[in-house]
Design a protein around this motif. Structure first.
Motif, PDB file in Angstrom:
ATOM      1  N   PHE A  72      35.793  38.862  47.307  1.00 58.20           N
ATOM      2  CA  PHE A  72      35.709  40.500  46.478  1.00 58.20           C
ATOM      3  C   PHE A  72      36.166  39.648  45.192  1.00 58.20           C
ATOM      4  N   GLY A  73      36.335  38.751  45.018  1.00 61.82           N
ATOM      5  CA  GLY A  73      37.313  38.489  43.289  1.00 61.82           C
ATOM      6  C   GLY A  73      35.924  37.203  42.940  1.00 61.82           C
ATOM      7  N   ARG A  74      34.654  38.038  43.676  1.00 60.38           N
ATOM      8  CA  ARG A  74      33.455  36.796  43.048  1.00 60.38           C
ATOM      9  C   ARG A  74      33.625  35.117  42.652  1.00 60.38           C
ATOM     10  N   TRP A  75      34.602  34.311  42.922  1.00 59.55           N
ATOM     11  CA  TRP A  75      34.598  33.291  43.558  1.00 59.55           C
ATOM     12  C   TRP A  75      35.387  33.167  41.525  1.00 59.55           C
TER      13      TRP A  75
ATOM     14  N   LEU B 254      35.705  46.601  45.841  1.00 57.27           N
ATOM     15  CA  LEU B 254      34.499  45.954  46.372  1.00 57.27           C
ATOM     16  C   LEU B 254      33.335  47.115  45.634  1.00 57.27           C
ATOM     17  N   ALA B 255      32.573  48.474  46.663  1.00 57.42           N
ATOM     18  CA  ALA B 255      31.594  48.779  46.315  1.00 57.42           C
ATOM     19  C   ALA B 255      31.769  49.215  45.159  1.00 57.42           C
ATOM     20  N   VAL B 256      32.413  49.852  44.038  1.00 55.08           N
ATOM     21  CA  VAL B 256      32.475  50.334  43.033  1.00 55.08           C
ATOM     22  C   VAL B 256      32.344  49.670  41.962  1.00 55.08           C
ATOM     23  N   THR B 257      32.738  48.661  41.842  1.00 58.98           N
ATOM     24  CA  THR B 257      32.568  47.611  40.928  1.00 58.98           C
ATOM     25  C   THR B 257      31.107  46.982  40.896  1.00 58.98           C
ATOM     26  N   PHE B 258      30.401  47.315  39.315  1.00 59.65           N
ATOM     27  CA  PHE B 258      29.059  47.170  39.739  1.00 59.65           C
ATOM     28  C   PHE B 258      29.012  45.717  39.599  1.00 59.65           C
ATOM     29  N   GLY B 259      27.458  44.776  39.450  1.00 62.50           N
ATOM     30  CA  GLY B 259      26.909  44.001  39.106  1.00 62.50           C
ATOM     31  C   GLY B 259      26.751  42.787  40.027  1.00 62.50           C
TER      32      GLY B 259
ATOM     33  N   PRO C  24      39.061  33.317  39.209  1.00 65.44           N
ATOM     34  CA  PRO C  24      40.621  33.181  40.457  1.00 65.44           C
ATOM     35  C   PRO C  24      41.077  34.303  39.533  1.00 65.44           C
ATOM     36  N   TRP C  25      40.565  35.076  38.629  1.00 65.18           N
ATOM     37  CA  TRP C  25      41.194  36.183  37.927  1.00 65.18           C
ATOM     38  C   TRP C  25      40.922  37.260  38.709  1.00 65.18           C
ATOM     39  N   GLY C  26      39.276  36.947  39.686  1.00 64.88           N
ATOM     40  CA  GLY C  26      39.396  37.728  40.476  1.00 64.88           C
ATOM     41  C   GLY C  26      40.200  38.128  42.008  1.00 64.88           C
ATOM     42  N   ILE C  27      39.948  37.602  41.907  1.00 63.20           N
ATOM     43  CA  ILE C  27      41.203  37.081  43.490  1.00 63.20           C
ATOM     44  C   ILE C  27      42.582  37.276  43.074  1.00 63.20           C
ATOM     45  N   LEU C  28      42.944  37.240  41.585  1.00 59.53           N
ATOM     46  CA  LEU C  28      44.298  38.267  41.078  1.00 59.53           C
ATOM     47  C   LEU C  28      44.326  39.054  41.573  1.00 59.53           C
ATOM     48  N   ALA C  29      43.123  40.105  40.834  1.00 60.58           N
ATOM     49  CA  ALA C  29      43.371  41.534  41.196  1.00 60.58           C
ATOM     50  C   ALA C  29      43.232  41.831  43.427  1.00 60.58           C
ATOM     51  N   GLY C  30      42.327  41.732  43.242  1.00 63.41           N
ATOM     52  CA  GLY C  30      42.077  41.388  45.181  1.00 63.41           C
ATOM     53  C   GLY C  30      43.309  40.913  45.720  1.00 63.41           C
TER      54      GLY C  30
END
Lengths: 311, 341
Positions: free
Chosen positions: A239-242, A288-293, A244-250
């Motif tokens: 979810f956090g795309r590897w 996860l589905a709506v965060t594009f990229g 740390p900030w993404g992991i915090l958000a998740g």
């Protein structure tokens, strides 16, 4: 409902969310380093269970929760070393060896618990350590600054992990080993050594995540106390795309949704409980589905490195 | 994956050896055919959690142990298989126990109903038992705790003892026993205190101790001061409530007061010793199954236990009202509705 009550409930939701996010953060940040170096460790749950048990057990016998935390870090290191031996040195299939590590951790923690404790026993454990001055801030104080030390540690680790991964030469090595191990090897970086380091570090954090549940939160141990949190932590790395900030958000999204749905149920808001219970999962999947990229993963993830072979 | 190194060969060899050892270990001792004169009762117990879960599984384990103490250690053999919450895994253990000649196989969970029905047909001489359930078979006992009966009394206590007039339930999953327990509890609270609010919430799991603790904290944050809950995860709820002075917990399945002597006020406890003894006696008399065994106050295998340490917290008139309600339940004068909605 009056304002005082609704404010205390809001604080309750947020504080519980922070508390619930702690084990996810620790375990997922650890797993992030492991995966960044190109290794899957599906055994996080097993390491957490061992950390949870030994942290609890040492706190119980030595009477000092900090000794418990150190022990959970130590057993994490040992299990990381074991995973390294199997998946890095012996180059076994990582998914399978991870599941093996999980079962080993579950089995051993349950066995030791039965042999050396024998039943539900409470410990003093870690108590909340409010941070002077900051705890007095309305709303923010009780939400953020009245927790035990592992909670603060977990959140401080987020920026620290980011700095280590992106701003240090060791972090560069980790990323290189996880994307192009051949190139890293050519430049004289020992792929195996870096992967061992990451596995040991990551498992130490997983061990601490387990102790966060027993020494930090519940002040007890029971068979399978982690109840799948190690696997959720692995999902949070994706979810956090590897990052740390993404992991915090998740971790925060999942845990806040979880504490929120508990309040929805408790306050008797007309809502089917089955839907409430799955809310954190649904919210996380939608996010996860709506965060594009483009979904990016370490290129060499899951691939044992053998010098001279082409993956 | 080229040229296996010596170390990998050694590892593979170890795995192979270990596998062979496991298979040999498990395959051993396959004696079919039930013994003629059953001088020894052989019981296999299949559990969803562990014998030390301080709830559902432990209560049954201790019940059988009590039977063993009474009959003598040489008269009863018990084998326990734990952590089989998934019916598929349990099915293998149930079949294995039956084929090894265990005379009574107790699958301790409502989720085992269909797998027990299936295996029981293959072993007509073996007695099977499972619960909570009511569908028996020629060689199946279904045991059925009337969880609503004790729940009513506990709810009554909760209604009388709450100061905030808010009572909370930490539920596992809305099914089976939990429904009966919650329904009975609700009626008890209402009967004792029409002003009191009962809040029911579920964790969605039977074994998530951490979540049960968080849910109990949530209840208390929202004002509840008497809390209850069923299933093995409830120990997490008890510990969370124990951390807050002045709040009480009410237990079910077994007496959990030893976990938190200052917090657990009372408990509904199943007397499995009597249930298992009855199964053994019925089997001895030639009845292999076919009965629906109720666990209730009237049958004398359901107990209400007041924590002696906290007994003085219960006013005498409340205690008397609880005893009276229990009498009425036994006589059938007080009916507790459990049908849903």
């Amino acid at each position: 409902m009056d304002d005082v009550a609704s404010q205390s409930i809001m604080i309750g939701i947020l504080a519980a969310g922070i508390r619930l996010a702690t084990p996810f953060l620790l375990a997922a940040l650890g797993e992030m380093f492991v995966q960044r170096s190109g290794v899957y460790n599906l055994g996080v749950e097993g390491v957490m269970l061992m950390g949870a048990f030994l942290g609890f057990f040492v706190t119980l016998t030595a009477g000092n929760p900090y000794m418990g935390l150190l022990t959970s870090l130590a057993i994490g290191a040992v299990m990381g070393l074991l995973m390294g031996l199997v998946s890095v040195t012996l180059k076994a299939e990582q998914g399978i060896s991870g599941i093996g590590l999980y079962m080993l951790g579950w089995g051993l923690s349950g066995l030791f618990y039965r042999l050396y404790v024998g039943g539900i026993t409470g410990i003093e454990g870690l108590q909340p350590q409010p941070i002077p001055l900051l705890e007095k801030i309305p709303v923010l104080g009780p939400v953020l600054f009245q927790h035990n030390i592992i909670v603060y540690l977990a959140f401080l680790l987020v920026p620290l992990a980011w700095v280590v991964l992106f701003k240090t030469s060791w972090g560069l090595k980790v990323r290189a080993v996880g994307t192009t191990p051949e190139a890293a090897d050519t430049l004289g970086v020992s792929v195996d050594k870096v992967r061992y380091q990451c596995l040991i570090l990551g498992s130490m954090l997983a061990g601490l995540a387990g102790a966060a549940l027993t020494v930090g939160n519940t002040h007890m141990f029971a068979d399978n106390i982690t109840a799948g949190r190690g696997f959720i932590a692995i999902a949070l790395v994706y979810f956090g795309r590897w990052n740390p900030w993404g992991i915090l958000a998740g971790s925060l999204l999942f845990s806040m949704a979880d504490s929120f749905q508990l309040f929805v149920q408790v306050l008797g808001i007309q809502f089917p409980y089955e839907l409430a219970v799955i809310m954190p999962y649904v919210v996380t999947i939608i996010a996860l589905a709506v965060t594009f990229g483009r979904v990016w993963a370490p290129a060499a993830l899951g691939r044992p490195y053998e010098r001279g072979s082409r993956g | 994956m080229k040229k296996p190194s010596w170390i990998r060969r050694v590892a593979l060899g170890m795995v192979a050896l270990f596998t062979v050892g496991l298979v040999a270990g498990c395959g051993g001792g396959q004696q079919a055919a039930a013994p003629k004169a059953e001088e020894k009762v052989k019981i296999a117990l299949i559990l969803p959690s562990t014998i030390d879960d301080a709830a559902w599984a432990q209560s049954m384990y201790e019940g059988i142990k009590a039977v063993e103490t009474k009959m003598g250690k040489d008269k009863l053999e018990l084998r326990v298989s734990e952590r089989l919450s998934k019916p598929v895994d349990a099915g293998a253990a149930i079949r294995q126990a039956a084929s090894e000649g265990f005379s009574i196989v107790i699958a301790h969970g409502s989720q085992y109903q269909s797998v027990v029905q299936e295996v029981a047909k293959e072993f007509p001489k073996t007695t099977f038992a499972y619960g909570t359930g009511f569908q028996s078979g020629p060689n199946i006992f279904a045991y059925d705790p009337q969880a609503q009966e004790g729940a009513y009394l506990l709810g009554f206590l909760a209604g009388k003892l709450t100061k905030s007039n808010i009572v909370g339930i930490v539920g596992p999953v809305e099914a089976g026993d939990a429904i009966k327990y919650n329904k009975g509890f609700e009626q008890g609270v209402k009967a004792a205190n029409p002003e009191a609010k009962l809040r029911i919430a579920y964790t969605g799991s039977f074994g998530d101790i951490v979540k049960a603790g968080e849910l109990a904290k949530t209840h208390m944050d929202a004002g509840a001061d008497v809390i209850t809950g069923s299933s093995q995860q409830s120990v997490g709820g008890i510990k969370a409530v124990a951390a807050k002075p002045g709040a009480y917990w009410l237990s079910t399945d077994m007496d959990q007061s030893s976990l938190a002597p200052e917090t657990v006020l009372a408990a509904q406890a199943y007397n499995w010793e009597k249930v298992v003894t009855k199964m053994i006696e019925l089997r001895k008399a030639g009845t292999l199954g076919g009965q629906h065994l109720t666990i209730s106050f009237a049958e004398g295998n359901l107990d209400l236990k007041i924590n002696p340490k906290l007994a003085d917290k219960i006013p005498a008139d409340v205690k008397a009202a609880v005893d009276k309600a229990k009498d009425e339940i036994v006589k059938g004068a007080l009916k507790i509705e459990v049908s849903s909605k």
